[in-house]
Write a protein that holds these residues in place. Structure first.
Motif, PDB file in Angstrom:
ATOM      1  N   ALA A 121       4.584  16.941  -0.105  1.00 37.44           N
ATOM      2  CA  ALA A 121       3.177  17.083  -0.525  1.00 37.44           C
ATOM      3  C   ALA A 121       2.481  18.174   0.282  1.00 37.44           C
ATOM      4  CB  ALA A 121       2.443  15.755  -0.338  1.00 37.44           C
ATOM      5  N   ILE A 122       2.775  18.228   1.601  1.00 48.78           N
ATOM      6  CA  ILE A 122       2.142  19.250   2.448  1.00 48.78           C
ATOM      7  C   ILE A 122       2.603  20.645   2.026  1.00 48.78           C
ATOM      8  CG2 ILE A 122       1.994  20.160   4.816  1.00 48.78           C
ATOM      9  CD1 ILE A 122       2.322  17.229   5.760  1.00 48.78           C
ATOM     10  N   VAL A 123       3.918  20.791   1.790  1.00 53.37           N
ATOM     11  CA  VAL A 123       4.463  22.103   1.403  1.00 53.37           C
ATOM     12  C   VAL A 123       3.835  22.564   0.088  1.00 53.37           C
ATOM     13  CG1 VAL A 123       6.564  23.307   0.697  1.00 53.37           C
ATOM     14  CG2 VAL A 123       6.601  21.782   2.677  1.00 53.37           C
ATOM     15  N   GLU A 124       3.710  21.627  -0.839  1.00 53.45           N
ATOM     16  CA  GLU A 124       3.127  21.971  -2.141  1.00 53.45           C
ATOM     17  C   GLU A 124       1.674  22.422  -1.992  1.00 53.45           C
ATOM     18  OE1 GLU A 124       2.964  19.715  -6.362  1.00 53.45           O
ATOM     19  OE2 GLU A 124       4.586  19.134  -5.011  1.00 53.45           O
ATOM     20  N   LEU A 125       0.913  21.697  -1.178  1.00 51.86           N
ATOM     21  CA  LEU A 125      -0.487  22.059  -0.951  1.00 51.86           C
ATOM     22  C   LEU A 125      -0.597  23.382  -0.197  1.00 51.86           C
ATOM     23  CD1 LEU A 125      -1.912  18.579   0.045  1.00 51.86           C
ATOM     24  CD2 LEU A 125      -2.646  19.890  -1.923  1.00 51.86           C
ATOM     25  N   ALA A 126       0.336  23.617   0.728  1.00 50.18           N
ATOM     26  CA  ALA A 126       0.303  24.847   1.524  1.00 50.18           C
ATOM     27  C   ALA A 126       0.522  26.082   0.656  1.00 50.18           C
ATOM     28  CB  ALA A 126       1.371  24.786   2.606  1.00 50.18           C
ATOM     29  N   GLU A 127       1.174  25.887  -0.483  1.00 47.62           N
ATOM     30  CA  GLU A 127       1.459  27.020  -1.374  1.00 47.62           C
ATOM     31  C   GLU A 127       0.656  26.941  -2.667  1.00 47.62           C
ATOM     32  OE1 GLU A 127       5.644  26.479  -1.646  1.00 47.62           O
ATOM     33  OE2 GLU A 127       6.046  27.403   0.302  1.00 47.62           O
ATOM     34  N   ASP A 128      -0.388  26.091  -2.677  1.00 47.28           N
ATOM     35  CA  ASP A 128      -1.196  25.917  -3.890  1.00 47.28           C
ATOM     36  C   ASP A 128      -1.839  27.241  -4.297  1.00 47.28           C
ATOM     37  OD1 ASP A 128      -2.475  23.255  -5.363  1.00 47.28           O
ATOM     38  OD2 ASP A 128      -3.784  25.018  -5.471  1.00 47.28           O
ATOM     39  N   ARG A 129      -1.994  27.443  -5.612  1.00 46.18           N
ATOM     40  CA  ARG A 129      -2.536  28.739  -6.060  1.00 46.18           C
ATOM     41  C   ARG A 129      -4.034  28.851  -5.775  1.00 46.18           C
ATOM     42  NH1 ARG A 129      -4.624  28.291 -11.413  1.00 46.18           N
ATOM     43  NH2 ARG A 129      -4.337  26.198 -12.229  1.00 46.18           N
TER      44      ARG A 129
ATOM     45  N   LEU B 116       0.805  -1.226   0.000  1.00 45.72           N
ATOM     46  CA  LEU B 116       0.000   0.000   0.000  1.00 45.72           C
ATOM     47  C   LEU B 116       0.835   1.273   0.000  1.00 45.72           C
ATOM     48  CD1 LEU B 116      -3.095  -0.382   2.374  1.00 45.72           C
ATOM     49  CD2 LEU B 116      -3.079  -0.170  -0.091  1.00 45.72           C
ATOM     50  N   LEU B 117       1.957   1.244   0.724  1.00 46.80           N
ATOM     51  CA  LEU B 117       2.753   2.463   0.860  1.00 46.80           C
ATOM     52  C   LEU B 117       3.146   3.070  -0.492  1.00 46.80           C
ATOM     53  CD1 LEU B 117       3.721   4.252   3.130  1.00 46.80           C
ATOM     54  CD2 LEU B 117       5.879   3.026   3.153  1.00 46.80           C
ATOM     55  N   PRO B 118       3.622   2.255  -1.461  1.00 45.95           N
ATOM     56  CA  PRO B 118       3.950   2.848  -2.775  1.00 45.95           C
ATOM     57  C   PRO B 118       2.731   3.531  -3.430  1.00 45.95           C
ATOM     58  CG  PRO B 118       4.814   0.609  -2.606  1.00 45.95           C
ATOM     59  CD  PRO B 118       3.939   0.816  -1.414  1.00 45.95           C
ATOM     60  N   ILE B 119       1.524   2.959  -3.198  1.00 48.24           N
ATOM     61  CA  ILE B 119       0.312   3.564  -3.784  1.00 48.24           C
ATOM     62  C   ILE B 119       0.013   4.896  -3.098  1.00 48.24           C
ATOM     63  CG2 ILE B 119      -2.156   3.239  -4.233  1.00 48.24           C
ATOM     64  CD1 ILE B 119      -1.646   0.194  -4.167  1.00 48.24           C
ATOM     65  N   PHE B 120       0.143   4.937  -1.745  1.00 51.77           N
ATOM     66  CA  PHE B 120      -0.056   6.203  -1.024  1.00 51.77           C
ATOM     67  C   PHE B 120       0.871   7.271  -1.582  1.00 51.77           C
ATOM     68  CE2 PHE B 120      -0.936   3.655   3.110  1.00 51.77           C
ATOM     69  CZ  PHE B 120      -2.229   3.432   2.711  1.00 51.77           C
ATOM     70  N   LEU B 121       2.134   6.871  -1.737  1.00 54.82           N
ATOM     71  CA  LEU B 121       3.143   7.862  -2.123  1.00 54.82           C
ATOM     72  C   LEU B 121       2.887   8.377  -3.536  1.00 54.82           C
ATOM     73  CD1 LEU B 121       6.328   6.243  -0.534  1.00 54.82           C
ATOM     74  CD2 LEU B 121       4.705   7.851   0.447  1.00 54.82           C
ATOM     75  N   SER B 122       2.421   7.491  -4.415  1.00 60.22           N
ATOM     76  CA  SER B 122       2.124   7.963  -5.778  1.00 60.22           C
ATOM     77  C   SER B 122       0.920   8.907  -5.761  1.00 60.22           C
ATOM     78  CB  SER B 122       1.873   6.786  -6.728  1.00 60.22           C
ATOM     79  OG  SER B 122       0.611   6.209  -6.481  1.00 60.22           O
ATOM     80  N   LEU B 123      -0.068   8.629  -4.891  1.00 62.20           N
ATOM     81  CA  LEU B 123      -1.235   9.521  -4.792  1.00 62.20           C
ATOM     82  C   LEU B 123      -0.862  10.846  -4.118  1.00 62.20           C
ATOM     83  CD1 LEU B 123      -3.958   6.905  -3.742  1.00 62.20           C
ATOM     84  CD2 LEU B 123      -3.857   8.122  -5.917  1.00 62.20           C
ATOM     85  N   LEU B 124       0.134  10.812  -3.218  1.00 61.88           N
ATOM     86  CA  LEU B 124       0.589  12.048  -2.572  1.00 61.88           C
ATOM     87  C   LEU B 124       1.266  12.988  -3.563  1.00 61.88           C
ATOM     88  CD1 LEU B 124       2.099  11.146   0.905  1.00 61.88           C
ATOM     89  CD2 LEU B 124       0.351  12.840   0.445  1.00 61.88           C
ATOM     90  N   LYS B 125       1.733  12.417  -4.687  1.00 62.39           N
ATOM     91  CA  LYS B 125       2.399  13.245  -5.707  1.00 62.39           C
ATOM     92  C   LYS B 125       1.454  13.562  -6.864  1.00 62.39           C
ATOM     93  CE  LYS B 125       6.794  11.087  -4.556  1.00 62.39           C
ATOM     94  NZ  LYS B 125       7.481   9.822  -4.749  1.00 62.39           N
ATOM     95  N   ASP B 126       0.168  13.221  -6.702  1.00 58.80           N
ATOM     96  CA  ASP B 126      -0.809  13.419  -7.778  1.00 58.80           C
ATOM     97  C   ASP B 126      -0.912  14.900  -8.136  1.00 58.80           C
ATOM     98  OD1 ASP B 126      -3.666  13.649  -8.998  1.00 58.80           O
ATOM     99  OD2 ASP B 126      -3.296  11.503  -8.896  1.00 58.80           O
ATOM    100  N   GLU B 127      -1.150  15.171  -9.430  1.00 64.50           N
ATOM    101  CA  GLU B 127      -1.220  16.570  -9.876  1.00 64.50           C
ATOM    102  C   GLU B 127      -2.526  17.238  -9.421  1.00 64.50           C
ATOM    103  OE1 GLU B 127      -1.255  16.472 -14.157  1.00 64.50           O
ATOM    104  OE2 GLU B 127      -2.905  15.040 -14.215  1.00 64.50           O
ATOM    105  N   PHE B 128      -3.519  16.443  -9.055  1.00 65.82           N
ATOM    106  CA  PHE B 128      -4.837  16.964  -8.696  1.00 65.82           C
ATOM    107  C   PHE B 128      -4.880  17.183  -7.186  1.00 65.82           C
ATOM    108  CE2 PHE B 128      -9.607  16.038  -8.336  1.00 65.82           C
ATOM    109  CZ  PHE B 128      -9.969  17.267  -8.882  1.00 65.82           C
ATOM    110  N   PRO B 129      -5.073  18.444  -6.699  1.00 71.24           N
ATOM    111  CA  PRO B 129      -4.959  18.709  -5.257  1.00 71.24           C
ATOM    112  C   PRO B 129      -5.919  17.896  -4.388  1.00 71.24           C
ATOM    113  CG  PRO B 129      -5.452  20.745  -6.488  1.00 71.24           C
ATOM    114  CD  PRO B 129      -5.337  19.652  -7.470  1.00 71.24           C
ATOM    115  N   ASP B 130      -7.139  17.635  -4.888  1.00 73.33           N
ATOM    116  CA  ASP B 130      -8.119  16.886  -4.078  1.00 73.33           C
ATOM    117  C   ASP B 130      -7.611  15.495  -3.710  1.00 73.33           C
ATOM    118  OD1 ASP B 130      -9.703  19.039  -4.371  1.00 73.33           O
ATOM    119  OD2 ASP B 130     -11.527  17.931  -4.882  1.00 73.33           O
TER     120      ASP B 130
END
Length: 587
Positions: free
Chosen positions: A401-409, A359-373
């Protein structure tokens, strides 16, 4: 007006207003039906008001809807259950109108009345009404009749019960799809009142007809019937009759039917039991997870955790996990989002080793998803994985992922991540938080969007509650107070708001020594908005600090503000002074 004519007055007003061209007047008079019935008394309500309502059915839909609703609670106004049958006729008329919401409300009111009336009235008046509607020439009457059988059936004599079952069977084969849809919707309720002997034969025969209907809108309603009927049948009958239908529906040519199966799958599994679910429904579920319609995959993905709970971990790893891996890179962002919202719940089902490995590899790939939701959905359910594998493995991938979301436009994305920060803080622990996320929390206090600044101030308070006043004194308070000198007055206002939220958490001593001097200093600001916000903050601090501090520091400042040239500043300063006086009087 003479005393003899006086009782006629309310009904005369009602009739006048019901015939008025103004719809609002007509609506008002219908809403006052209970008042008018009380004025007339039970006997005249039965003899005059109800017949009048029976005739007056050609009106605006909104008026008819209100009438259908009012009549459902009218039993006390016609003289109690002994006379409840007089209400059936106007509601029967409303069951035949064209507007769906009026018919639905009339059926609801009939069900309410039918559940209260005497058995002899049910046989004498209610069942004939159901039969009249079921044999109605216009389809609307037949549609309405389907929702009444479960009320009529239990108290009917044996001969009438046979007739009612035969009528319902005809409705299931009606020429009009709308009637068959209504029969499919209400089959579960009707089946719950039918004796077990007839359930396996006649009801299952009706169910089979509906499941093979040529209209997909009827078949998809029959899917809901699967779960309802499954709970009524014995387990072996359920496997024999319901399971094949579910498997067929999962391969139906209409995507809407397959969507309905995917949506109801967990309830269907509960109906047929765990063993058949493992052997027969797993292949069906795998097909739905790989369906060519995105809507079906979304519905199936949303049920993945619930479905895995029924299976043992080995089956889940063998059959479901390969599909989950495919869905994590699905072309539809909505499928990935649906998966991300539930996938964390699989961790406790699969256990530590399988979670880390699979599961962990799947979580990590979803954490890098281009779609913020997608990324947000993963972060919001973090605690479920943390309980299984611990935060160390997650934190390395989580932070980017958190840093990217924290600065999302998109400001709504930033707002959502702020709301998860206290949860993350409790999961990650104080050390990790200080190093990585502390700066972000301060950065949000200077965001361009007010909602973000407001949420950031609340976030600072929640962090102080989570980690305690001592930690806040070291890591939050100094940085917050430094921002009071920001050249932009809106940011200075945010800091005042943050101080008012922090004060109750930090306690009296820190508020007096660190927070209060900053607030009093801000009272000399050149911007009136800052000054009246100072007055508001001081008012909120009065209950927190000692009375001596109020006298020596807060009141003199408020007195000065109450003489300010700006009217708003004077208003809030005087309000705060009044509050101070009340506190002094009560103490």
């Amino acid at each position: 007006m003479s005393m003899i004519d006086e009782p006629l007055y309310p009904i005369a007003v009602l009739i006048d207003e019901l015939k008025n061209e103004d719809i609002q007047l007509r609506l008002n008079s219908i809403r006052r039906l209970t008042t008018i019935a009380l004025a007339l008394g039970a006997e005249r309500t039965r003899k005059e008001l109800i017949p009048f309502l029976c005739e007056n059915n050609d009106d605006d839909d909104e008026v008819l809807l209100t009438m259908a609703e009012e009549l459902g609670i009218f039993i006390p106004y016609v003289g109690g259950v002994d006379y409840a049958n007089v209400l059936l006729l106007p509601l029967e008329t409303l069951c035949t109108v064209e507007e769906t919401c009026v018919r639905d409300k009339a059926v609801e009111s009939l069900c309410r009345i039918g559940a209260q009336i005497r058995v002899q009235d049910l046989v004498e008046y209610f069942i004939p009404l159901v039969k009249r509607l079921a044999g109605g020439e216009w389809f609307t009457a037949r549609v309405s009749s389907c929702g009444l059988f479960h009320i009529a059936y239990p108290s009917a004599p044996e001969a009438l019960k046979t007739e009612l079952r035969a009528i319902y069977s005809q409705l299931c084969q009606d020429d009009m799809p709308m009637v068959r849809r209504s029969a499919a919707t209400n089959l579960g309720k009707f089946a719950a009142t039918v004796e077990a002997a007839h359930l396996k034969t006649e009801i299952m025969s009706m169910f089979d007809d509906l499941t093979q209907d040529d209209q997909d809108s009827v078949r998809l309603l029959a899917v809901e019937g699967c779960a309802a009927l499954g709970k009524l049948l014995e387990p072996q009958d359920c496997v024999a009759h319901i399971l094949p239908v579910i498997v067929n529906f999962s391969q139906d040519k209409s995507w809407r039917v397959r969507y309905m199966v995917a949506n109801q799958l967990y309830e269907l599994c509960e109906a047929v039991g765990p063993e058949p679910s493992r052997s027969d429904l797993v292949p069906a579920y795998v097909r739905l997870l790989r369906d060519n319609e995105a809507e079906v995959r979304i519905a199936a993905a949303g049920k993945v955790t619930k479905f895995c709970r029924i299976l043992n971990p080995d089956l889940a790893i063998q059959h479901i996990l390969p599909c989950v891996k495919e869905l994590s890179t699905d072309s539809s962002q909505h499928v990935r989002s649906a998966l991300a919202s539930v996938i964390m719940g699989m961790a406790p089902v699969l256990g530590k080793d399988a979670t880390i490995e699979q599961l962990l590899p799947i979580f990590l790939s979803l954490l890098k998803d281009e779609f913020p939701d997608v990324r947000l959905n993963i972060i919001s359910k973090l605690d479920q994985v943390n309980q299984v594998i611990g935060i160390d493995l997650l934190s390395q991938s989580l932070l980017p992922a958190i840093v990217e979301l924290a600065e999302d436009r998109h400001w709504r994305v930033r707002l959502a991540i702020i709301e998860y920060i206290p949860l993350l803080a409790s999961q990650l622990g104080v050390g990790f938080f200080d190093d990585k996320l502390g700066a972000l929390c301060m950065q949000w206090l200077k965001d361009k969007v007010y909602s973000i600044r407001d949420a950031a101030a609340n976030n600072v308070k929640r962090l102080a509650e989570e980690f305690g006043p001592e930690w806040a004194m070291q890591h939050i308070v100094p940085q917050v107070l430094d921002m009071i000198n920001n050249p932009h007055y809106l940011y200075r206002m945010t800091i005042l708001h943050a101080i008012s939220l922090l004060a109750p958490v930090m306690g009296s001593d820190i508020t007096c020594s660190k927070l209060l001097p900053v607030v009093i200093n801000a009272s000399k600001d050149r911007v009136p908005n800052i000054k009246f916000n100072v007055a508001k903050v001081l008012q909120s601090l009065i209950p927190i600090v000692d009375q001596s501090v109020v006298e020596k520091a807060i009141r003199p400042c408020l007195v000065e503000l109450s003489e300010d040239p700006d009217v708003d500043v004077r208003f809030f300063a005087n309000q705060a002074l009044q509050s101070s006086d009340q506190v002094m009087m009560s103490s």
